[in-house]
Design a protein around this motif. Structure first.
Motif, PDB file in Angstrom:
ATOM      1  N   PHE A  14      25.175  20.846 -15.786  1.00 34.10           N
ATOM      2  CA  PHE A  14      24.161  21.905 -15.702  1.00 34.10           C
ATOM      3  C   PHE A  14      24.576  22.918 -14.654  1.00 34.10           C
ATOM      4  O   PHE A  14      25.404  22.645 -13.788  1.00 34.10           O
ATOM      5  CB  PHE A  14      22.784  21.318 -15.368  1.00 34.10           C
ATOM      6  CG  PHE A  14      22.770  20.446 -14.139  1.00 34.10           C
ATOM      7  CD1 PHE A  14      22.599  20.999 -12.883  1.00 34.10           C
ATOM      8  CD2 PHE A  14      22.946  19.074 -14.248  1.00 34.10           C
ATOM      9  CE1 PHE A  14      22.605  20.203 -11.750  1.00 34.10           C
ATOM     10  CE2 PHE A  14      22.946  18.268 -13.121  1.00 34.10           C
ATOM     11  CZ  PHE A  14      22.769  18.833 -11.870  1.00 34.10           C
ATOM     12  N   SER A  15      23.985  24.092 -14.738  1.00 34.25           N
ATOM     13  CA  SER A  15      24.232  25.136 -13.744  1.00 34.25           C
ATOM     14  C   SER A  15      23.634  24.710 -12.410  1.00 34.25           C
ATOM     15  O   SER A  15      22.574  24.071 -12.355  1.00 34.25           O
ATOM     16  CB  SER A  15      23.601  26.454 -14.180  1.00 34.25           C
ATOM     17  OG  SER A  15      24.183  26.903 -15.371  1.00 34.25           O
ATOM     18  N   GLU A  16      24.307  25.086 -11.333  1.00 33.73           N
ATOM     19  CA  GLU A  16      23.872  24.691  -9.993  1.00 33.73           C
ATOM     20  C   GLU A  16      22.413  25.050  -9.726  1.00 33.73           C
ATOM     21  O   GLU A  16      21.668  24.282  -9.131  1.00 33.73           O
ATOM     22  CB  GLU A  16      24.780  25.332  -8.952  1.00 33.73           C
ATOM     23  CG  GLU A  16      24.521  24.873  -7.549  1.00 33.73           C
ATOM     24  CD  GLU A  16      25.528  25.440  -6.557  1.00 33.73           C
ATOM     25  OE1 GLU A  16      25.411  25.101  -5.379  1.00 33.73           O
ATOM     26  OE2 GLU A  16      26.414  26.228  -6.944  1.00 33.73           O
ATOM     27  N   GLU A  19      19.589  22.517 -10.808  1.00 31.21           N
ATOM     28  CA  GLU A  19      19.477  21.178 -10.230  1.00 31.21           C
ATOM     29  C   GLU A  19      18.060  20.804  -9.821  1.00 31.21           C
ATOM     30  O   GLU A  19      17.595  19.707 -10.160  1.00 31.21           O
ATOM     31  CB  GLU A  19      20.423  21.003  -9.049  1.00 31.21           C
ATOM     32  CG  GLU A  19      20.331  19.603  -8.454  1.00 31.21           C
ATOM     33  CD  GLU A  19      21.252  19.388  -7.268  1.00 31.21           C
ATOM     34  OE1 GLU A  19      20.956  18.472  -6.490  1.00 31.21           O
ATOM     35  OE2 GLU A  19      22.246  20.119  -7.111  1.00 31.21           O
ATOM     36  N   PRO A  20      17.317  21.663  -9.113  1.00 29.13           N
ATOM     37  CA  PRO A  20      15.957  21.264  -8.706  1.00 29.13           C
ATOM     38  C   PRO A  20      15.066  20.907  -9.902  1.00 29.13           C
ATOM     39  O   PRO A  20      14.334  19.910  -9.845  1.00 29.13           O
ATOM     40  CB  PRO A  20      15.420  22.484  -7.962  1.00 29.13           C
ATOM     41  CG  PRO A  20      16.646  23.187  -7.463  1.00 29.13           C
ATOM     42  CD  PRO A  20      17.680  22.983  -8.544  1.00 29.13           C
ATOM     43  N   ALA A  21      15.130  21.682 -10.967  1.00 34.19           N
ATOM     44  CA  ALA A  21      14.292  21.408 -12.139  1.00 34.19           C
ATOM     45  C   ALA A  21      14.702  20.108 -12.826  1.00 34.19           C
ATOM     46  O   ALA A  21      13.850  19.323 -13.261  1.00 34.19           O
ATOM     47  CB  ALA A  21      14.368  22.570 -13.124  1.00 34.19           C
ATOM     48  N   ILE A  22      15.998  19.858 -12.915  1.00 33.78           N
ATOM     49  CA  ILE A  22      16.472  18.628 -13.548  1.00 33.78           C
ATOM     50  C   ILE A  22      16.121  17.422 -12.685  1.00 33.78           C
ATOM     51  O   ILE A  22      15.681  16.387 -13.186  1.00 33.78           O
ATOM     52  CB  ILE A  22      17.983  18.715 -13.828  1.00 33.78           C
ATOM     53  CG1 ILE A  22      18.229  19.778 -14.908  1.00 33.78           C
ATOM     54  CG2 ILE A  22      18.544  17.361 -14.257  1.00 33.78           C
ATOM     55  CD1 ILE A  22      19.670  20.120 -15.146  1.00 33.78           C
ATOM     56  N   ARG A  23      16.294  17.549 -11.375  1.00 30.19           N
ATOM     57  CA  ARG A  23      15.934  16.465 -10.453  1.00 30.19           C
ATOM     58  C   ARG A  23      14.445  16.141 -10.588  1.00 30.19           C
ATOM     59  O   ARG A  23      14.049  14.981 -10.674  1.00 30.19           O
ATOM     60  CB  ARG A  23      16.271  16.861  -9.018  1.00 30.19           C
ATOM     61  CG  ARG A  23      16.014  15.765  -8.004  1.00 30.19           C
ATOM     62  CD  ARG A  23      16.378  16.210  -6.594  1.00 30.19           C
ATOM     63  NE  ARG A  23      17.789  16.503  -6.440  1.00 30.19           N
ATOM     64  CZ  ARG A  23      18.731  15.586  -6.181  1.00 30.19           C
ATOM     65  NH1 ARG A  23      18.391  14.321  -6.057  1.00 30.19           N
ATOM     66  NH2 ARG A  23      19.985  15.951  -6.034  1.00 30.19           N
ATOM     67  N   GLU A  24      13.614  17.177 -10.630  1.00 31.79           N
ATOM     68  CA  GLU A  24      12.165  16.991 -10.753  1.00 31.79           C
ATOM     69  C   GLU A  24      11.812  16.318 -12.084  1.00 31.79           C
ATOM     70  O   GLU A  24      10.975  15.418 -12.140  1.00 31.79           O
ATOM     71  CB  GLU A  24      11.459  18.344 -10.644  1.00 31.79           C
ATOM     72  CG  GLU A  24       9.955  18.256 -10.705  1.00 31.79           C
ATOM     73  CD  GLU A  24       9.301  19.620 -10.554  1.00 31.79           C
ATOM     74  OE1 GLU A  24       8.337  19.879 -11.294  1.00 31.79           O
ATOM     75  OE2 GLU A  24       9.755  20.418  -9.712  1.00 31.79           O
ATOM     76  N   GLY A  37      29.535  15.080  -9.169  1.00 35.31           N
ATOM     77  CA  GLY A  37      30.690  15.959  -9.131  1.00 35.31           C
ATOM     78  C   GLY A  37      30.331  17.382  -9.460  1.00 35.31           C
ATOM     79  O   GLY A  37      29.164  17.750  -9.532  1.00 35.31           O
ATOM     80  N   GLU A  38      31.371  18.164  -9.667  1.00 37.80           N
ATOM     81  CA  GLU A  38      31.197  19.590  -9.914  1.00 37.80           C
ATOM     82  C   GLU A  38      32.284  20.070 -10.873  1.00 37.80           C
ATOM     83  O   GLU A  38      33.447  19.718 -10.726  1.00 37.80           O
ATOM     84  CB  GLU A  38      31.332  20.336  -8.591  1.00 37.80           C
ATOM     85  CG  GLU A  38      31.203  21.822  -8.705  1.00 37.80           C
ATOM     86  CD  GLU A  38      31.325  22.499  -7.352  1.00 37.80           C
ATOM     87  OE1 GLU A  38      31.441  23.733  -7.342  1.00 37.80           O
ATOM     88  OE2 GLU A  38      31.315  21.812  -6.320  1.00 37.80           O
ATOM     89  N   VAL A  39      31.875  20.831 -11.870  1.00 34.61           N
ATOM     90  CA  VAL A  39      32.834  21.458 -12.770  1.00 34.61           C
ATOM     91  C   VAL A  39      33.013  22.888 -12.295  1.00 34.61           C
ATOM     92  O   VAL A  39      32.051  23.638 -12.189  1.00 34.61           O
ATOM     93  CB  VAL A  39      32.345  21.451 -14.235  1.00 34.61           C
ATOM     94  CG1 VAL A  39      33.344  22.159 -15.135  1.00 34.61           C
ATOM     95  CG2 VAL A  39      32.118  20.036 -14.726  1.00 34.61           C
TER      96      VAL A  39
END
Length: 81
Positions: A14-16, A19-24, A37-39
């Motif tokens: 996912f786009s950086e 992250e907050p929305a996915i974490r939530e 990791g990071e792409v």
């Protein structure tokens, strides 16, 4: 763990900024969430437990991964274009 024989594990890209929305979303559903990791534009980098760069466990060129994915079966069959 990237892959194993345990119960379901999923790697999501996912786009950086997302992250907050996915974490939530994961927390709301009781799903464990860890950034592994990071792409970047050129490489897939996976770090041990999200630690500093010195803890990289995978650092792979994205073009090489694309080639392996697109041509792996043909290569193994001796039919690579």
């Amino acid at each position: 763990m990237l892959f194993g024989e345990s119960n379901s594990a999923v790697i999501v890209s996912f786009s950086e900024g997302d992250e907050p929305a996915i974490r939530e979303l994961c927390q709301a559903r009781g799903v464990p969430f860890t950034v592994v990791g990071e792409v970047t534009s050129d490489n897939l980098v996976i770090q041990r437990c999200g630690a500093c760069d010195s803890a990289e466990i995978i650092h792979v060129d994205c073009k090489g991964m694309d080639n392996a994915w697109r041509n792996g079966i043909l290569r193994e069959m001796g039919m690579q274009r």
